[in-house]
Motif scaffolding. Structure first.
Motif, short mmCIF file in Angstrom:
data_model
loop_
_atom_site.label_atom_id
_atom_site.label_comp_id
_atom_site.label_asym_id
_atom_site.label_seq_id
_atom_site.Cartn_x
_atom_site.Cartn_y
_atom_site.Cartn_z
N ARG A 205 3.95 -36.84 48.70
CA ARG A 205 3.59 -38.33 49.08
C ARG A 205 3.67 -38.20 50.48
O ARG A 205 4.68 -37.52 51.39
N TYR A 208 5.51 -42.80 54.14
CA TYR A 208 6.20 -44.23 54.25
C TYR A 208 6.43 -44.49 52.62
O TYR A 208 6.70 -45.52 52.02
N LEU A 209 5.95 -43.52 51.33
CA LEU A 209 6.13 -43.59 49.91
C LEU A 209 7.37 -42.83 49.76
O LEU A 209 7.67 -42.92 48.39
N THR A 212 10.07 -44.72 47.70
CA THR A 212 9.96 -45.36 46.42
C THR A 212 10.20 -44.53 45.17
O THR A 212 9.90 -43.27 45.33
N THR A 213 10.56 -45.17 44.12
CA THR A 213 10.51 -44.37 42.98
C THR A 213 9.86 -45.03 41.71
O THR A 213 9.48 -45.95 41.90
N GLU A 214 9.69 -44.22 40.82
CA GLU A 214 8.87 -44.76 39.51
C GLU A 214 7.67 -45.33 39.81
O GLU A 214 7.07 -46.16 39.20
N ARG A 215 6.95 -44.83 40.94
CA ARG A 215 5.71 -45.29 41.17
C ARG A 215 4.65 -44.21 40.66
O ARG A 215 4.96 -43.11 40.90
N GLU A 229 5.69 -39.21 38.56
CA GLU A 229 6.27 -40.27 39.43
C GLU A 229 7.73 -39.28 39.88
O GLU A 229 8.01 -38.34 39.26
N THR A 231 11.41 -39.90 40.34
CA THR A 231 12.43 -40.94 39.66
C THR A 231 13.91 -39.97 39.82
O THR A 231 14.08 -38.71 39.68
N ASN A 253 -1.69 -43.59 46.61
CA ASN A 253 -1.41 -44.89 46.65
C ASN A 253 -2.19 -45.66 46.17
O ASN A 253 -2.72 -47.19 46.44
#
Ligand code: SAM
Length: 255
Positions: A205, A208-209, A212-215, A229, A231, A253
């Motif tokens: 990733r 900037y990502l 984040t989680t679970e995306r 993802e 997690t 993204n």
């Protein structure tokens, strides 16, 4: 006549494409930042006419590794930038382009040292089988050179701001994804599970990502879109889908 100093614009050089890469990486997202990291990655360098003759590689089979010089063909139209935010520094600091291995350079040329696993010739084709490459499928190759351990492996070299990559988390598979992987491995004899693990452990990733989680992310390997993802503290592979490069779920993204 008075000589004036040459400027960088005065000379242009035209290189010939000598080969093309066929690789398990069908998209940039997920490709490691350097070769040697994902050992389960497979690639073949096909030499193109008139360079597909055996005498051009005579003696090469005695070398375990080769340098491949290639063109960053997928990003070259985006031009270059004087400074880059290396992902290693979390995307926060800028470094000079010549202090990085960025794809966006004045001359979009890359160099990778890869294992030479075999040379195959037949039916007018000449192919070099490569191990642990960091090359996108379709990459144009402009030169091949043998790797010389006495000259190229420097014991006391310093790695600047780019130390050895570390494992960014374990990779787990949902029951469905694991079943799909096992079926795929049986059908193709490809080492898919190890490939997915080694690719995701690097955390592909962009910086900037990272928080984040679970995306939902999709990484294109072989003819598959690997859906996963992040997690908790690990990566979870949830499913394998047939690859469609126009599919909006491929990439980081576009979830
Ligand atoms: N080892 C090479 C070097 O040091 O010149 C490449 C380093 S560059 C940081 C590695 C990245 O290049 C990969 O993660 C992938 O995203 C990208 N890449 C690989 N093949 C490419 C191609 N044909 N066009 C554009 N980008 C490519």
């Amino acid at each position: 006549m008075k000589e004036r100093p040459l400027s960088g614009q005065d000379h242009q050089f035209l290189f010939k494409q000598i080969g093309i890469i066929h690789s398990c990486y069908k998209q940039k997202f997920g490709i490691p930042r350097q070769p040697g990291i994902v050992t389960a990655a497979e690639a073949t360098l096909e030499l193109l006419p008139p360079y597909n003759q055996e005498n051009l590689v005579r003696g090469l089979d005695g070398f375990s590794h080769i340098w491949i010089h290639f063109i960053f063909h997928q990003t070259m139209d985006e031009g270059w930038r004087p400074t880059i935010r290396p992902p290693r520094l979390g995307g926060r600091q800028r470094m000079g382009v010549f202090a990085t291995r960025s794809t966006h350079r004045p001359n979009p040329m890359g160099m990778s040292v890869v294992a030479l696993k075999g040379i195959e010739s037949g039916n007018g084709k000449l192919k070099l089988h490569l191990g642990a490459a960091d090359l996108l499928n379709g990459t144009p190759v402009i030169d091949i050179k043998p790797y010389l351990p006495y000259a190229d492996a420097l014991q006391n070299a310093k790695g600047g701001f780019a130390p050895l990559p570390i494992n960014m988390g374990d990779v787990h598979f949902s029951e469905t994804a694991l079943e799909q992987c096992l079926r795929y491995e049986k059908r193709t004899s490809r080492n898919l599970i190890l490939l997915i693990e080694q690719v995701l452990e690097q955390d592909p990733r962009p910086a900037y990502l990272r928080g984040t989680t679970e995306r939902r992310h999709g990484t294109a390997l072989w003819d598959l879109n690997v859906v996963w993802e992040h997690t908790g503290d690990h990566f979870l592979v949830t499913a394998l889908e047939p690859l469609n490069l126009n599919n909006t779920t491929n990439g980081s993204n576009k979830a």
